[in-house]
Design an enzyme around this catalytic site. Structure first.
Site, PDB file in Angstrom:
ATOM      1  N   LYS A   1       2.280  16.878 -57.856  1.00 31.83           N
ATOM      2  CA  LYS A   1       3.606  15.770 -57.562  1.00 31.83           C
ATOM      3  C   LYS A   1       3.935  15.176 -58.698  1.00 31.83           C
ATOM      4  CE  LYS A   1       4.486  16.149 -52.766  1.00 31.83           C
ATOM      5  NZ  LYS A   1       5.452  16.999 -52.685  1.00 31.83           N
TER       6      LYS A   1
ATOM      7  N   ARG B   1       6.634  26.673 -47.326  1.00 34.71           N
ATOM      8  CA  ARG B   1       7.158  27.996 -47.031  1.00 34.71           C
ATOM      9  C   ARG B   1       6.319  29.169 -47.129  1.00 34.71           C
ATOM     10  NH1 ARG B   1      11.259  27.286 -52.045  1.00 34.71           N
ATOM     11  NH2 ARG B   1      10.952  25.113 -51.391  1.00 34.71           N
TER      12      ARG B   1
HETATM   13  N1  BES Z   1       6.364  18.443 -48.748  1.00 32.32           N
HETATM   14  C1  BES Z   1       7.259  18.620 -49.690  1.00 32.32           C
HETATM   15  C2  BES Z   1       8.572  17.864 -49.212  1.00 32.32           C
HETATM   16  C3  BES Z   1       8.874  16.750 -48.963  1.00 32.32           C
HETATM   17  C4  BES Z   1       9.533  15.684 -49.951  1.00 32.32           C
HETATM   18  C5  BES Z   1       8.589  16.158 -47.606  1.00 32.32           C
HETATM   19  C6  BES Z   1       9.597  14.436 -49.721  1.00 32.32           C
HETATM   20  C7  BES Z   1       9.228  14.613 -47.170  1.00 32.32           C
HETATM   21  C8  BES Z   1       9.711  13.954 -48.258  1.00 32.32           C
HETATM   22  C9  BES Z   1       7.374  19.939 -50.144  1.00 32.32           C
HETATM   23  O1  BES Z   1       6.053  20.653 -50.046  1.00 32.32           O
HETATM   24  C10 BES Z   1       7.703  19.998 -51.688  1.00 32.32           C
HETATM   25  O2  BES Z   1       7.140  19.550 -52.447  1.00 32.32           O
HETATM   26  N2  BES Z   1       9.091  20.482 -52.036  1.00 32.32           N
HETATM   27  C11 BES Z   1       9.244  20.627 -53.027  1.00 32.32           C
HETATM   28  C12 BES Z   1       9.692  22.251 -53.665  1.00 32.32           C
HETATM   29  C13 BES Z   1      10.217  22.368 -54.953  1.00 32.32           C
HETATM   30  C14 BES Z   1       8.789  22.694 -55.490  1.00 32.32           C
HETATM   31  C15 BES Z   1      10.793  23.690 -54.867  1.00 32.32           C
HETATM   32  C16 BES Z   1      10.445  19.726 -53.225  1.00 32.32           C
HETATM   33  O3  BES Z   1      11.318  19.472 -52.600  1.00 32.32           O
HETATM   34  O4  BES Z   1      10.360  19.285 -54.413  1.00 32.32           O
HETATM   35 ZN    ZN Z   2       4.787  20.586 -51.600  1.00 33.54          ZN
END
Ligand code: BES
Ligand code: ZN
Ligand code: ZN
Length: 477
Positions: A258, A333
């Site tokens: 992240k 996903r």
């Molecule tokens: N768990 C996260 C999404 C999320 C973000 C949930 C904030 C709750 C609060 C998810 O797995 C993720 O990291 N999604 C990415 C996708 C991207 C890499 C295409 C995102 O939303 O940045």
């Molecule tokens: Zn994620």
């Protein structure tokens, strides 16, 4: 933590009372007020949603004014918020139990009690002085003319499901690993009377759930895949409704770590979809809803350790399709795809998945609503949106235009796991769609499933969003 809700057949002189009142239609004379008290009451009434407190010798009386406008959705929500607001005073006076008496023309006492009860939820497990922090309020009774037994039972079920979902979200990874989540599911099944089966590593490998296994590669803890079933004899549906929940018990982002440490602070919430599904099962089973349900929870943590999957990897999914991984943080996903493919074998009449899937969804609606999309019939969507208004977990539909699917084309595999930055919530939905062949709805609850401070009747952290929504939908199914 848990507030009892019941019906009271008589009001004793020592019972603490909440009187729900409409300022234009309230019998002031009954209260034998002093001048000062009448003045306070008028002031509260003028404030619209005000309340007044009358300490009596043996009890507290609270008069809560509710607005009665032509917007019934807003009236009901205001009643919930009034319940949450009045709770502060109730706790301040260390009231343990109270009786709610409706005098309004439009009876919102159930919603008032709902708001007060949901606001009274606490997660105190990890406090040394938990006892001291505990809310005084243990029991709320509705005066018999204010609510039916049936309605109270139904309310209790949806609140209990919501509370369970909140607790599961609030539990940190240090307790809630994927295996522990499986145990929690088993325990909920025993408690509420639905069937459960928790598949471990061996079975997941035998089923070739490549998406779930890929995400789990970076973890020391094994994944689980939990199956729930609620099958009452009087089920209205001949084919089951399948509920799928994202069970990422912690999301570091994996190798595509992240971008900020801050964005990881609350990633224990990433099994919010799983919590919602478990909460729905608890609610449906505890009130014996006549609908046949299957629940599927793929679970793991997402870490950059061990032999973690990396960008560029090609993963063969449970369905046989191949996926080029271009961001390991788009892990939800991967495991949902396997569960959605697994769902096909039940020949479902409807599949709904719940996931804290994209930050984009949270950017668009904040914590105010749920993004949803899918190919289910319009009549189902209409009913769903009506339930959303009813329980105030409002929905916004996103389009599933094929161009968004084109954005997932890969040079080396059947599809890639991310699209361009723009429209991130929609391409995530399009990715999932690839693994479905039945009427389907996808709910991205990344925004509303977790709040950073208490808000109305939502307590801090897990909100249990989706439980009340789907419980209402299923109740009317
Ligand atoms: N768990 C996260 C999404 C999320 C973000 C949930 C904030 C709750 C609060 C998810 O797995 C993720 O990291 N999604 C990415 C996708 C991207 C890499 C295409 C995102 O939303 O940045
Ligand atoms: Zn994620
Ligand atoms: Zn995630």
């Amino acid at each position: 933590m848990h507030t009892k809700i019941g019906i009271s057949n008589e009001i004793k002189a020592s019972d603490h009372l909440v009187i729900l009142a409409d300022k234009d239609d309230f019998d002031w004379a009954d209260l034998y007020l002093s001048n000062a008290q009448s003045k306070a009451l008028m002031q509260a009434a003028a404030d619209g949603l005000g309340h007044v407190h009358f300490p009596q010798v043996k009890r507290h009386v609270f008069v809560q004014f509710l607005k009665e406008t032509s917007d019934e959705t807003a009236n009901r929500e205001d009643a919930r918020l009034a319940g949450a607001g009045l709770l502060k005073l109730v706790k301040h006076y260390k009231v343990k139990s109270l009786t709610v008496l409706n005098t309004c023309y439009n009876n919102c006492s159930l919603e008032f009690v709902e708001g007060m009860t949901l606001a009274n939820y606490q997660f105190l497990k990890y406090f040394k002085d938990a006892k001291k922090r505990k809310s005084s309020l243990r029991k709320i009774a509705l005066f018999k003319e204010s609510a039916s037994k049936k309605a109270v039972k139904s309310l209790k079920a949806s609140i209990e499901g919501t509370e369970l979902a909140r607790t599961l979200v609030n539990e940190p990874l240090s307790y809630l690993t994927a295996e522990k989540l499986g145990e929690e599911i088993r325990a909920a099944g025993e408690r509420y009377g639905f069937e459960t089966e928790v598949l471990g590593m061996d079975k997941i490998q035998a089923l070739k759930m490549g998406g779930l296994l890929a995400v789990n590669k970076g973890s020391i803890d094994p994944p689980t895949f939990s199956i729930m079933e609620w099958k009452p004899k009087n089920a209205k549906n001949s084919q089951p409704i399948v509920l799928v929940g994202k069970g990422v018990v912690y999301d570091t982002g994996g190798m595509s770590l992240k971008p900020t440490a801050k964005s990881m602070d609350f990633m224990k919430c990433d099994m919010g979809g799983a919590a919602t599904v478990i909460g729905i099962f608890a609610a449906a089973a505890s009130n014996n809803l006549p609908v046949h349900l299957i629940g599927l929870i793929p679970a793991t943590d997402n870490r950059p350790g061990q032999n973690a999957y990396v960008p560029g990897d090609v993963v063969t999914m449970h369905s046989g399709s191949t996926v080029e991984v271009l961001n390991t943080d788009a892990e939800g996903r991967m495991l949902l795809a396997d569960a959605l493919h697994f769902a096909k074998k039940f020949k479902p009449e409807l599949v709904m998945d719940f996931a804290t899937l994209t930050g984009h969804a949270a950017m668009i609606l904040g914590d105010q609503g749920i993004c949803y999309m899918g190919n289910a019939e319009q009549s189902i969507k209409d009913k769903m949106e009506r339930s959303g208004q009813e329980v105030y977990e409002r929905l916004v539909e996103f389009p599933m235009w094929r161009e968004f699917g084109d954005m997932l084309k890969s040079h080396v595999a059947d599809l890639k796991n991310i699209g361009p930055r723009a429209a991130g919530s929609i391409t995530a939905g399009k990715f999932l769609e690839h693994f479905t062949d039945y009427p389907w709805l996808h709910f991205d609850i990344a925004g509303p499933s977790y709040v950073f401070s208490p808000k109305g009747y939502q307590t801090v952290e897990g909100t249990g969003v989706g439980v009340r929504l789907i419980y209402d939908f299923l109740k009317n199914y």
